[in-house]
Design an enzyme around this catalytic site. Structure first.
Site, PDB file in Angstrom:
ATOM      1  CD  GLN A 108      -2.967  -5.002   9.025  1.00 16.16           C
ATOM      2  OE1 GLN A 108      -1.920  -4.704   9.602  1.00 16.16           O
ATOM      3  NE2 GLN A 108      -3.070  -4.991   7.704  1.00 16.16           N
ATOM      4  NE  ARG A 149       2.375  -6.752  11.447  1.00 14.84           N
ATOM      5  CZ  ARG A 149       1.917  -6.037  10.427  1.00 14.84           C
ATOM      6  NH1 ARG A 149       2.595  -5.010   9.986  1.00 14.84           N
ATOM      7  NH2 ARG A 149       0.770  -6.340   9.844  1.00 14.84           N
ATOM      8  CE  LYS A 163      -0.740  -0.023   5.027  1.00 20.04           C
ATOM      9  NZ  LYS A 163      -0.076   1.236   5.347  1.00 20.04           N
ATOM     10  CB  THR A 164       4.079   2.202   1.631  1.00 19.56           C
ATOM     11  OG1 THR A 164       3.607   1.889   2.934  1.00 19.56           O
ATOM     12  CG2 THR A 164       4.947   3.444   1.693  1.00 19.56           C
ATOM     13  CG  ASP A 193      -1.199   4.419   5.058  1.00 22.33           C
ATOM     14  OD1 ASP A 193      -1.959   3.455   4.825  1.00 22.33           O
ATOM     15  OD2 ASP A 193       0.023   4.301   5.238  1.00 22.33           O
ATOM     16  CD  GLU A 194      -1.573   1.632   8.779  1.00 24.37           C
ATOM     17  OE1 GLU A 194      -2.585   0.928   8.966  1.00 24.37           O
ATOM     18  OE2 GLU A 194      -0.441   1.151   8.636  1.00 24.37           O
TER      19      GLU A 194
END
Length: 726
Positions: free
Chosen positions: A258, A601, A33-34, A227-228
């Site tokens: 998340q 992670r 996504k980044t 974002d997020e």
């Protein structure tokens, strides 16, 4: 355009080129996504022709904002990278431009915890409070809770009341809570200091009260990216709604699986219901995972599928097969830690550096046994907790020197006027405080007026005043990093540390200088001293890296947004993970999302472990339900597995699940409602007791009311039914 879209999968390409309207991207863990966000920003600049200064890109941390700026600069070649920042940093930018609307100066202070503690110290001394009344940590929590819930309109006192009126409100307070709260507001107003809560509140207030300022920012921000998005709270959500009110271009990226910050105000519904709030929303699913092996993804998918309040989806692997996910059943916590240490040593012997290994856990107190074993086995490690980099004494001292140059505020003055020693001790500082109160001036102004008096002869007061005045008049044409190096040298602060032999503190100052230089190079606009100081108070430990070869130990919440080659997720036991504090079904689903975040992670290796034994109350320690949620065929299991213990664990978990479901059903019942119990018959609901997880019911066939656990099964029944148990 071909360069910007090259290497992107179909979903990423769709996200990059979807420029207009409301766009929701559901981006699974490790889905790039980044990369998509950076390419979309560059696409808007290079292909659409949008000016960078007309784009807002909100990220979760300052570190991710800096990384995003670097990526975008490499893609566009433009020094201006628009507004790429956190919510709080963006509010600082708004307030630096428009704080005049609330009669605040551009040079307001952004307060961190150490600043708040300094204010509390003044309040406690003035009003004779002790730490027995309330610790500073508890006072900070009380202030935040009071601002968020008890007095959400508190900011009107800061904006509309005069300093004298606010002081009277503080001096007339009698209860310790009131003394601390209004004393804090008074200290804030006195130095024009704003904490994290205030930044959003002040910005929203200005937008609400001043239509011209609101429209100016709405027109300026032609494209907004967040974002997020699953982590934003109500004020942040409201701010986004306001800002996109003119161009109606809002692009959000997040993953409902998340959402792990509901305790901090995040709401999973903001993302799940986005298309209902913003009609015409285009939803894009980015599920291809570029981080983890297929084995890790299979385990994570198997776990999260047990949640019901989610968008059904699965992470799709793109990497080749890796090692199986290992689950170890240990006889004790010590054996569990020893197994982890053995796996780490084997990895290290095979060429894996320690820094590629990370231990994750639900809470910090679980590290004691792990630390003891790592120390015994001489495995180096570091814990991501304790004093944050920007909260260390020498870092705060250095930043206080910069704040004295820019603002000459009382908090910074008190911190460094005698650092290094200038013979301006407590008695002389008290004299200055009395003088400043009488003359209505700052402590620095009071010192400037007093340097020639008898009280300050034989001190370094004159040299200190000359130093600050000289830097204040000369800093505008110099870079922040240059000013920092010069003030630390000319003040004698670095010489003091060398004399003390404090090499570690000198190294920390060197790291601060490096961070200032990096901030200047990635700022995307002219970085003035005031600009840097307003933003540095928002930095956290997540913004300071650690490149040493040590195993990392941290909570799962700390690990959010990070990735590691090898992850050890330990203490996977009922009452530990999930936490024993979980009492509702939504809270249990959040715990499962937290476990999902922990597992995703991992890039190459995932190690799960739990330990048998006894809890503090003497009961058996059961393996976590999250381990039992996973298809056992996906795990390579080791250690002694007690089948009877597992059967007992399943029975315990089944009862727990019924209790959680009962808790979820409490909303369906209300006092006065008729209900049916499978054994006790029909009765009338009297009250709900959330603390005890029980209903109080008066049954038709029983002489007294009974308290019935949420785990019992109740059904509503028509009013006319009145049958009783036989």
């Amino acid at each position: 355009m071909d360069d910007l879209l090259s290497g992107l999968n179909a979903a990423q390409r769709e996200a990059v080129t979807a420029t207009e309207g409301y766009v929701r991207v559901i981006a699974g863990a490790g889905s790039g996504k980044t990369r998509a966000l950076a390419r979309r920003f560059a696409y808007l600049v290079n292909e659409v022709g949008t000016l960078p200064g007309n784009i807002l890109c909100v990220t979760f941390t300052n570190k991710s904002a800096a990384e995003m700026r670097q990526r975008i600069h490499a893609l566009t070649g433009d020094e201006d990278t628009g507004y790429i920042c956190t919510f709080h940093s963006f509010c600082v930018t708004v307030l630096q431009e428009d704080s005049h609307a609330v009669q605040y100066p551009r040079r307001f202070l952004v307060l961190d915890n150490s600043d708040i503690d300094a204010m509390l110290r003044i309040i406690y001394e003035e009003r004779g409070l002790t730490l027995r009344a309330m610790t500073f940590s508890a006072a900070r929590d009380m202030i935040e809770l009071r601002k968020l819930k008890k007095e959400p309109q508190y900011y009107l006192d800061l904006i509309t009341l005069s300093l004298e009126t606010l002081q009277q409100k503080y001096l007339q307070a009698e209860a310790p809570d009131d003394i601390i709260f209004y004393g804090y507001l008074y200290q804030q107003k006195k130095c024009f200091g704003l904490d994290y809560n205030d930044l959003l509140k002040f910005t929203l207030y200005i937008f609400e009260q001043d239509a011209d300022i609101r429209l100016k920012w709405q027109q300026r921000l032609e494209y907004i990216m967040v974002d997020e998005f699953q982590d934003i709270d109500e004020p942040q959500y409201t701010l986004m709604q306001v800002l996109c009110g003119y161009h109606h271009n809002l692009f959000v990226v997040g993953d409902p699986d998340q959402t792990i910050y509901t305790w901090r105000g995040a709401n999973i519904r903001y993302l799940l219901d986005f298309d209902q709030v913003f009609p015409g929303t285009r939803t894009i699913l980015m599920m291809e995972n570029y981080r983890s092996t297929p084995q890790i993804l299979s385990v994570a998918n198997s776990l999260i599928a047990r949640n019901t309040d989610r968008m059904e989806k699965s992470l799709l692997p793109t990497l080749p097969d890796g090692a199986p996910v290992r689950l170890h059943h240990a006889r004790s916590a010590a054996d569990e830690a020893a197994w982890m240490a053995a796996q780490m040593q084997a990895l290290h012997d095979g060429g894996t550096p320690y820094r590629d290994m990370t231990v994750l856990y639900r809470a910090h107190y679980l590290t004691r046994t792990v630390e003891e074993v790592l120390q015994r086995e001489k495995i180096p490690y570091t814990i991501y907790s304790g004093v944050q980099f920007f909260g260390r004494a020498e870092i705060k001292d250095a930043l206080s020197y910069l704040r004295m140059i820019a603002c000459q505020d009382d908090l910074s003055f008190l911190r460094i006027v005698n650092q290094p020693k200038r013979n301006i001790g407590e008695r002389r500082r008290r004299l200055l405080q009395e003088q400043a109160a009488q003359e209505g001036c700052s402590l620095f102004t009071a010192l400037r007026r007093s340097v020639g008096t008898e009280a300050f002869r034989g001190t370094g007061a004159a040299r200190f005043v000359s130093l600050i005045d000289a830097f204040s008049s000369d800093c505008s044409g110099r870079s922040v990093s240059e000013v920092l190096s010069a003030i630390l040298h000319e003040s004698g602060y670095e010489a003091m540390l060398r004399t003390e032999g404090s090499q570690e503190r000198l190294d920390n100052l060197a790291e601060l200088k490096q961070s200032v230089y990096e901030y200047e190079t990635t700022c995307g606009e002219e970085c003035t001293l005031e600009h840097y100081l307003a933003h540095v108070a928002l930095f956290t430990n997540a913004d300071a890296g650690d490149s040493s070869d040590r195993v990392k130990l941290m909570t799962v919440h700390t690990a959010k947004g990070l990735e590691f080659p090898h992850v050890f997720l330990c203490a996977m036991n009922e009452g530990l993970f999930p936490s024993k504090k979980i009492r509702t079904l939504p809270a249990m689903e959040e715990e499962r999302r937290l476990a999902f975040v922990a597992m995703t992670r991992a890039e190459q290796g995932l190690y799960l472990s739990e330990a048998a034994g006894r809890n503090f109350d003497g009961t058996d320690r059961y393996p976590s339900r999250f381990l039992l949620d996973i298809d056992p065929g996906l795990l390579e299991q080791s250690g002694e597995r007690d089948d009877m213990l597992l059967d007992n664990a399943r029975g315990y978990i089944a009862i727990s699940e019924r209790t959680l479901r009962g808790s979820a059903d409490t909303a369906a019942f209300r006092p006065g409602q008729r209900v049916r119990h499978s054994i006790l018959g029909t009765g009338t609901m009297l009250e709900l007791d959330e603390a005890k997880q029980a209903w109080l019911i008066r049954f038709d066939g029983l002489p007294t009311p009974r308290r019935i656990s949420f785990r019992a099964r109740l059904t509503p029944c028509p009013e006319q039914e009145g049958d009783t148990p036989s």
